[in-house]
Design a protein around this motif. Sequence first.
Motif, PDB file in Angstrom:
ATOM      1  N   UNK A  99       0.818  -1.207   0.000  1.00 42.26           N
ATOM      2  CA  UNK A  99       0.000   0.000   0.000  1.00 42.26           C
ATOM      3  C   UNK A  99       0.851   1.256   0.000  1.00 42.26           C
ATOM      4  N   UNK A 100       0.201   2.354   0.359  1.00 42.87           N
ATOM      5  CA  UNK A 100       0.853   3.664   0.327  1.00 42.87           C
ATOM      6  C   UNK A 100       0.466   4.469   1.568  1.00 42.87           C
ATOM      7  N   UNK A 101       1.380   5.184   2.115  1.00 40.62           N
ATOM      8  CA  UNK A 101       1.245   6.221   3.135  1.00 40.62           C
ATOM      9  C   UNK A 101       2.299   6.130   4.225  1.00 40.62           C
ATOM     10  N   UNK A 102       2.610   4.932   4.694  1.00 39.59           N
ATOM     11  CA  UNK A 102       3.632   4.793   5.729  1.00 39.59           C
ATOM     12  C   UNK A 102       3.173   5.191   7.109  1.00 39.59           C
ATOM     13  N   UNK A 117       4.742  -4.336   2.207  1.00 43.95           N
ATOM     14  CA  UNK A 117       5.411  -3.047   2.017  1.00 43.95           C
ATOM     15  C   UNK A 117       4.411  -1.906   1.958  1.00 43.95           C
ATOM     16  N   UNK A 118       4.907  -0.730   2.290  1.00 51.57           N
ATOM     17  CA  UNK A 118       4.165   0.503   2.086  1.00 51.57           C
ATOM     18  C   UNK A 118       5.130   1.511   1.476  1.00 51.57           C
ATOM     19  N   UNK A 119       4.583   2.495   0.822  1.00 47.76           N
ATOM     20  CA  UNK A 119       5.394   3.555   0.250  1.00 47.76           C
ATOM     21  C   UNK A 119       5.058   4.827   1.009  1.00 47.76           C
ATOM     22  N   UNK A 120       6.072   5.455   1.583  1.00 47.34           N
ATOM     23  CA  UNK A 120       5.851   6.696   2.328  1.00 47.34           C
ATOM     24  C   UNK A 120       5.666   7.811   1.320  1.00 47.34           C
ATOM     25  N   UNK A 121       4.511   8.412   1.379  1.00 47.11           N
ATOM     26  CA  UNK A 121       4.181   9.526   0.495  1.00 47.11           C
ATOM     27  C   UNK A 121       4.664  10.797   1.180  1.00 47.11           C
ATOM     28  N   UNK A 122       5.653  11.474   0.614  1.00 44.95           N
ATOM     29  CA  UNK A 122       6.238  12.635   1.295  1.00 44.95           C
ATOM     30  C   UNK A 122       5.285  13.827   1.363  1.00 44.95           C
ATOM     31  N   UNK A 123       5.369  14.538   2.455  1.00 46.78           N
ATOM     32  CA  UNK A 123       4.602  15.770   2.620  1.00 46.78           C
ATOM     33  C   UNK A 123       5.465  16.901   2.060  1.00 46.78           C
ATOM     34  N   UNK A 124       4.992  17.605   1.028  1.00 51.80           N
ATOM     35  CA  UNK A 124       5.849  18.562   0.326  1.00 51.80           C
ATOM     36  C   UNK A 124       5.923  19.956   0.951  1.00 51.80           C
ATOM     37  N   UNK A 125       5.590  20.104   2.223  1.00 50.69           N
ATOM     38  CA  UNK A 125       5.606  21.428   2.846  1.00 50.69           C
ATOM     39  C   UNK A 125       6.981  22.094   2.748  1.00 50.69           C
ATOM     40  N   UNK A 151      10.133   3.293  -0.303  1.00 52.87           N
ATOM     41  CA  UNK A 151       9.530   1.982  -0.151  1.00 52.87           C
ATOM     42  C   UNK A 151       9.972   1.419   1.189  1.00 52.87           C
ATOM     43  N   UNK A 152       9.001   1.041   2.018  1.00 53.31           N
ATOM     44  CA  UNK A 152       9.310   0.505   3.345  1.00 53.31           C
ATOM     45  C   UNK A 152       8.964  -0.979   3.370  1.00 53.31           C
ATOM     46  N   UNK A 153       9.970  -1.784   3.681  1.00 55.61           N
ATOM     47  CA  UNK A 153       9.806  -3.231   3.813  1.00 55.61           C
ATOM     48  C   UNK A 153      10.394  -3.646   5.158  1.00 55.61           C
TER      49      UNK A 153
END
Length: 165
Positions: A99-102, A117-125, A151-153
Amino acid sequence: ELLGGAGKVAVLQGSLGASPTIDRQAGFTEALAGSTIEIVADQTANYDRAEGLQVMEDYLQRFGAGEIDAVFAHNDEMALGAIQAIAEAGRADEIAVIGIDGQESALDAIEDGSYAATVVYPIPVPEHLIAAAKLCAGESLPERIVTSATLVTLDNVADVRGTTF
C-alpha cells in the motif's frame, strides 16, 4: 519485484475521481506495462479500512487459492482492512499486500510480517516553503518540483520509524 514480474494482482482504489486515486492507479498500471502481471480485480474502497475489508472479503470469495498473488491498495487503511480479511480467511501465506502512506500501524504490520510493504508519500511542505521564498526573492523555479517516495519493507522499517519525509 515481489512477484518476480509475473502474477495476479487485486487492486483497492481510493475514492473515484480523487487526484491521488487517478495518479496512483495510472502509475501502477504504467509500472506493470511490459510485465506479465495481470490485474484480476479492481474496485474502490474509498480510502477506508472497513471498506477495504469488505471489498477484500468479496475478492476472496470470487477468487480461490492461487488466483490472487498480491493486493495493491491506494492507502494503508484499505491495505490493513485487506490484511484482516486475508488473515481471517486463512490465506495470509498466499497473498502479499502492498500500500501507500507509511502510517504507524502500517509499519507495525510490516514488522509483524503481515504487510509486505508501504510507500511513504512525502509531505511537500518544505518544498513549498522553499519555492515561496525563492519566488519572493525574484528567483525562478523549475516547471515541476519532484519529491521522492520511500519503499518501506521489513529490511528498512526500523530505519524509517520516526523519520520526517
